[in-house]
Write an enzyme that holds these catalytic residues in place. Sequence first.
Site, mmCIF file in Angstrom:
data_model
loop_
_atom_site.group_PDB
_atom_site.id
_atom_site.type_symbol
_atom_site.label_atom_id
_atom_site.label_comp_id
_atom_site.label_asym_id
_atom_site.label_seq_id
_atom_site.Cartn_x
_atom_site.Cartn_y
_atom_site.Cartn_z
ATOM 1 N N ARG A 41 60.125 101.400 -28.481
ATOM 2 C CA ARG A 41 60.927 100.392 -29.258
ATOM 3 C C ARG A 41 59.980 99.096 -29.007
ATOM 4 N NH1 ARG A 41 67.253 98.680 -30.553
ATOM 5 N NH2 ARG A 41 67.064 100.561 -31.535
ATOM 6 N N HIS A 86 62.710 102.458 -38.729
ATOM 7 C CA HIS A 86 63.598 102.886 -37.955
ATOM 8 C C HIS A 86 63.953 104.191 -38.302
ATOM 9 C CE1 HIS A 86 66.381 102.859 -34.464
ATOM 10 N NE2 HIS A 86 67.361 102.006 -35.131
ATOM 11 N N GLN A 110 67.195 106.379 -36.926
ATOM 12 C CA GLN A 110 68.498 106.012 -37.385
ATOM 13 C C GLN A 110 68.819 106.636 -38.747
ATOM 14 O OE1 GLN A 110 70.794 103.426 -36.229
ATOM 15 N NE2 GLN A 110 71.961 104.347 -37.828
ATOM 16 N N ASP A 117 72.727 95.921 -43.089
ATOM 17 C CA ASP A 117 72.399 95.655 -41.681
ATOM 18 C C ASP A 117 72.346 94.079 -41.519
ATOM 19 O OD1 ASP A 117 71.081 96.033 -39.052
ATOM 20 O OD2 ASP A 117 69.265 96.430 -39.935
ATOM 21 N N CYS A 139 74.125 100.669 -39.624
ATOM 22 C CA CYS A 139 73.503 101.205 -38.398
ATOM 23 C C CYS A 139 73.976 100.324 -37.024
ATOM 24 C CB CYS A 139 71.786 100.833 -38.379
ATOM 25 S SG CYS A 139 71.267 99.428 -38.475
ATOM 26 N N ARG A 147 73.674 109.797 -34.043
ATOM 27 C CA ARG A 147 72.445 109.464 -33.540
ATOM 28 C C ARG A 147 72.040 110.783 -32.316
ATOM 29 N NH1 ARG A 147 70.219 104.530 -33.768
ATOM 30 N NH2 ARG A 147 68.354 105.616 -32.780
HETATM 31 N N1 CP Z 1 71.480 101.278 -34.526
HETATM 32 C C1 CP Z 1 70.499 101.199 -33.480
HETATM 33 O O1 CP Z 1 69.502 101.458 -33.296
HETATM 34 O O2 CP Z 1 71.399 100.262 -32.376
HETATM 35 P P1 CP Z 1 70.671 100.014 -31.063
HETATM 36 O O3 CP Z 1 69.784 98.843 -31.429
HETATM 37 O O4 CP Z 1 71.724 99.538 -30.119
HETATM 38 O O5 CP Z 1 69.904 101.173 -30.330
HETATM 39 N N1 NVA Z 2 67.235 95.716 -38.233
HETATM 40 C C1 NVA Z 2 67.766 95.793 -36.967
HETATM 41 C C2 NVA Z 2 68.456 97.180 -36.445
HETATM 42 C C3 NVA Z 2 68.856 97.327 -35.480
HETATM 43 C C4 NVA Z 2 69.359 98.567 -34.904
HETATM 44 C C5 NVA Z 2 66.843 95.250 -35.938
HETATM 45 O O1 NVA Z 2 65.644 95.383 -35.993
HETATM 46 O O2 NVA Z 2 67.167 94.375 -35.037
#
Ligand code: CP
Ligand code: NVA
Length: 300
Positions: A99, A126, A129, A219, A259, A287
Amino acid sequence: MKDLLTLMDLSKTQIKKLVDFAEIIKKNPQKYSSSLKNKTIALLFQKTSTRTRISFEGGINQMGGGSIYLNWITTNLHLGSLPDEMKCISLYVDLIVARVFEHTILEIMSKASKVPVVNGLSDKFHPCQILADLLTIKEKFGTFNKVNTSWVGDGNNVCNSFILGCAILNIPITVATPPGYEPHEEVINWIHSNNKQDLLTLTNDPKKAVREANVIYTDTFVSMGQEDEKEKRLDVFKPYQINKKLLSYTQKAPFIMHCLPAHRGVEITDEVLDSDQSIVFQQAENRLHLQKALMISLLK
Ligand code: CP
Ligand code: NVA
């Protein structure tokens, strides 16, 4: 497929296979309880996480393997050269989930790593997701053919992947964002070069976006890494909140997707998030099942 950095890496058949496989695993998880015996995954995260981290770690544990979670700053990834560090990490583990802030970091990791690299969220995409969300959509409709989706809010990483996932499966999508917050140009270019422009409508009008939809997705308005822009964003995005008023313009009693984490009262109201139309916790559960299908597919 060695890595999963973006859904552009996958064909329609590959996505459908993953979704179908996740559905099978969900029905009989016991059957897969030693499918990844002696396999180890490493999670290298520059940002915080609940669902992504736990579904990968829980998923591999439930299939007989193990995981190592590393907060990026506690490793020497930031001291040495990234390719050198990646070469070492891939000597110890079978798969890496990362990440990151900048998507290009994943591309460097992927080149240097001998083992699969999975995007656990970047500034641009992502994919994990959206694969899980496609499973949720399939469960709700039984097919992808009758689905008409809408995205309301920021043209962010989740939005980019949702557009790609829908377009690859030939699902129409209307995206409403404020001017200047449209989806990434790489996604728009991909849509054009793959002749998918009939499937994607871009607008600044949330009412127009939701009218015909039977799925509405939103989101956060402030993604991780955008904290400095928070004040401006909260102001610009005010008309894009998913609330009862906006839903009064819909004609098809749409399912509501998010999400998570949700900022209740900001991009979505409690009333909508907690309503019968909301499928956000089914998304969250899926997930786990999808991540299992993905790990088995990449490691077999
Ligand atoms: N939706 C999602 O990816 O959640 P987290 O950021 O908590 O992993
Ligand atoms: N768009 C958000 C998604 C979190 C799962 C972020 O990148 O923070």
